[in-house]
Design an enzyme around this catalytic site. Structure first.
Site, PDB file in Angstrom:
ATOM      1  N   ARG A   1     -53.850 -19.423 -95.814  1.00 10.56           N
ATOM      2  CA  ARG A   1     -54.055 -17.994 -96.057  1.00 10.56           C
ATOM      3  C   ARG A   1     -55.447 -17.557 -95.611  1.00 10.56           C
ATOM      4  O   ARG A   1     -55.610 -16.580 -94.872  1.00 10.56           O
ATOM      5  CB  ARG A   1     -53.848 -17.704 -97.557  1.00 10.56           C
ATOM      6  CG  ARG A   1     -53.942 -16.245 -98.002  1.00 10.56           C
ATOM      7  CD  ARG A   1     -55.318 -15.794 -98.410  1.00 10.56           C
ATOM      8  NE  ARG A   1     -56.027 -16.744 -99.233  1.00 10.56           N
ATOM      9  CZ  ARG A   1     -57.308 -16.675 -99.500  1.00 10.56           C
ATOM     10  NH1 ARG A   1     -58.044 -15.680 -98.996  1.00 10.56           N
ATOM     11  NH2 ARG A   1     -57.914 -17.590-100.240  1.00 10.56           N
ATOM     12  N   ASP A   2     -56.455 -18.305 -96.025  1.00 10.38           N
ATOM     13  CA  ASP A   2     -57.824 -17.957 -95.662  1.00 10.38           C
ATOM     14  C   ASP A   2     -58.065 -18.190 -94.173  1.00 10.38           C
ATOM     15  O   ASP A   2     -58.876 -17.502 -93.553  1.00 10.38           O
ATOM     16  CB  ASP A   2     -58.812 -18.782 -96.488  1.00 10.38           C
ATOM     17  CG  ASP A   2     -60.184 -18.127 -96.580  1.00 10.38           C
ATOM     18  OD1 ASP A   2     -60.317 -16.977 -96.155  1.00 10.38           O
ATOM     19  OD2 ASP A   2     -61.109 -18.776 -97.074  1.00 10.38           O
TER      20      ASP A   2
ATOM     21  N   HIS B   1     -65.318 -23.792-102.658  1.00 10.48           N
ATOM     22  CA  HIS B   1     -64.686 -23.179-101.483  1.00 10.48           C
ATOM     23  C   HIS B   1     -65.819 -22.800-100.541  1.00 10.48           C
ATOM     24  O   HIS B   1     -66.507 -21.801-100.762  1.00 10.48           O
ATOM     25  CB  HIS B   1     -63.877 -21.944-101.903  1.00 10.48           C
ATOM     26  CG  HIS B   1     -63.170 -21.269-100.771  1.00 10.48           C
ATOM     27  ND1 HIS B   1     -61.808 -21.370-100.587  1.00 10.48           N
ATOM     28  CD2 HIS B   1     -63.623 -20.482 -99.762  1.00 10.48           C
ATOM     29  CE1 HIS B   1     -61.462 -20.677 -99.519  1.00 10.48           C
ATOM     30  NE2 HIS B   1     -62.546 -20.123 -98.999  1.00 10.48           N
TER      31      HIS B   1
ATOM     32  N   HIS C   1     -67.629 -22.013 -96.813  1.00  9.05           N
ATOM     33  CA  HIS C   1     -67.538 -21.537 -95.440  1.00  9.05           C
ATOM     34  C   HIS C   1     -68.770 -22.054 -94.707  1.00  9.05           C
ATOM     35  O   HIS C   1     -69.901 -21.858 -95.177  1.00  9.05           O
ATOM     36  CB  HIS C   1     -67.500 -20.006 -95.393  1.00  9.05           C
ATOM     37  CG  HIS C   1     -66.225 -19.434 -95.899  1.00  9.05           C
ATOM     38  ND1 HIS C   1     -66.011 -18.077 -96.001  1.00  9.05           N
ATOM     39  CD2 HIS C   1     -65.078 -20.011 -96.322  1.00  9.05           C
ATOM     40  CE1 HIS C   1     -64.789 -17.843 -96.472  1.00  9.05           C
ATOM     41  NE2 HIS C   1     -64.214 -19.011 -96.677  1.00  9.05           N
TER      42      HIS C   1
ATOM     43  N   CYS D   1     -63.861 -14.735 -94.592  1.00 11.78           N
ATOM     44  CA  CYS D   1     -63.515 -13.592 -95.445  1.00 11.78           C
ATOM     45  C   CYS D   1     -63.799 -12.281 -94.725  1.00 11.78           C
ATOM     46  O   CYS D   1     -64.963 -11.916 -94.533  1.00 11.78           O
ATOM     47  CB  CYS D   1     -64.291 -13.644 -96.756  1.00 11.78           C
ATOM     48  SG  CYS D   1     -63.886 -12.255 -97.849  1.00 11.78           S
TER      49      CYS D   1
ATOM     50  N   ASN E   1     -64.008 -21.818 -92.441  1.00 14.60           N
ATOM     51  CA  ASN E   1     -63.834 -22.628 -93.637  1.00 14.60           C
ATOM     52  C   ASN E   1     -64.293 -24.065 -93.400  1.00 14.60           C
ATOM     53  O   ASN E   1     -64.425 -24.517 -92.258  1.00 14.60           O
ATOM     54  CB  ASN E   1     -62.355 -22.642 -94.030  1.00 14.60           C
ATOM     55  CG  ASN E   1     -61.929 -21.366 -94.714  1.00 14.60           C
ATOM     56  OD1 ASN E   1     -62.282 -21.112 -95.855  1.00 14.60           O
ATOM     57  ND2 ASN E   1     -61.170 -20.539 -94.006  1.00 14.60           N
TER      58      ASN E   1
END
Length: 283
Positions: free
Chosen positions: A9-10, A203, A205, A236, A246
């Site tokens: 998804r990301d 999470h 990046h 994002c 990511n």
């Protein structure tokens, strides 16, 4: 044990060209064969805000969950989205982005932090009543681009507030790729002492060249839940115009192998097949 959360998804949400629904579903079906703990597969948010995810419901209907132990996680930005997500029995985890940045909270969910905390409380009740697990992502845990002051203590105060509300899974998110290895070490050293009963995740990046070092650091500080995406794809789109990728799954797998001295319990052949599909059809 470390729970690996693969995040298609990301990886896809910020891409400008719409990926056909059947392509998304085929990619996720390939990821379901790898053996990840969880797939962050889609989101129930405004299609105007994130047009790439407007077909999450349709993608879900095309997934084959009959032979996998991998769980599905969907991101929501408000109660309406949570109500839609929990109506699907296939989804085990509901994720919500809460920020320590007032600016980003409004950009991401069109609410103040206090209003978002009210949403968190309501969604937590929904999750309990529908046997779903609730994950709160603390966005901008390692800095933001809006000239707002923040530090690890502020992040931990928010995390403690969530813990006292009953949130059991908290993931510290580096939304724009501003974290350093030292930042991750300091935050988790403090968090592990005051949130020992919580499942703490990260999470990140980051640039692909930094992914292995960050993955090693997360493992060294005892992180039990690590988000990643094949190829380091994504970022994002609500944070700033340019996307910071990511944490690359390939780097995480190598770090796990080096850290534990054994190959992670993933099907590496299926991982390779999924990665080849991503390179050809996703990005």
């Amino acid at each position: 044990m470390v729970n690996i959360i693969e995040c298609p998804r990301d990886a896809m949400q910020g891409l400008s060209d719409f990926i056909p629904t059947n392509v998304k579903a085929e990619y996720i079906n390939k990821l379901l064969k790898v053996g990840f703990h969880t797939l962050d597969f889609g989101s129930f948010v405004s299609p105007k805000a994130i047009p790439q995810m407007r077909d999450t419901k349709e993608v879900l209907s095309q997934l084959d969950l009959s032979t996998t132990a991998t769980k599905l996680l969907a991101i929501v930005a408000n109660v309406r989205g949570a109500q839609e997500a929990i109506s699907h029995k296939e989804i085990s985890y509901i994720g919500f982005p809460l920020s320590v940045s007032e600016t980003f909270q409004r950009r991401n969910t069109n609410k103040s932090i206090n209003e978002a905390l009210d949403e968190v409380a309501y969604i937590l009740k929904l999750c309990h009543s529908h046997q779903k697990q609730f994950v709160v992502y603390l966005s901008m845990s390692f800095g933001n681009p809006y000239q707002e002051f923040s530090n690890a203590d502020m992040v931990l105060e928010m995390a403690k507030k969530l813990h006292n509300m009953g949130v059991k899974i908290i993931s510290f998110a580096d939304t724009i790729g501003s974290a350093t290895v030292k930042d991750v070490e300091v935050l988790f050293e403090k968090a592990s002492k005051i949130l020992s009963e919580s499942e703490l995740g990260v999470h990140l990046h980051c640039h692909p060249s930094e992914a292995y070092q960050f993955a090693q650091t997360a493992l060294n500080v005892g992180c039990k839940r690590i988000d990643s995406a094949l190829g380091g794809l994504g970022g994002c789109p609500m944070a700033k115009d340019d996307l910071t990728g990511n944490l690359a799954t390939e780097s995480l797998v190598k770090a796990l192998s080096d850290f534990q001295g054994i190959t992670p319990t993933l099907n590496l052949l299926e991982l390779q097949k999924a990665n080849e599909f991503r390179q050809q059809f996703i990005g």
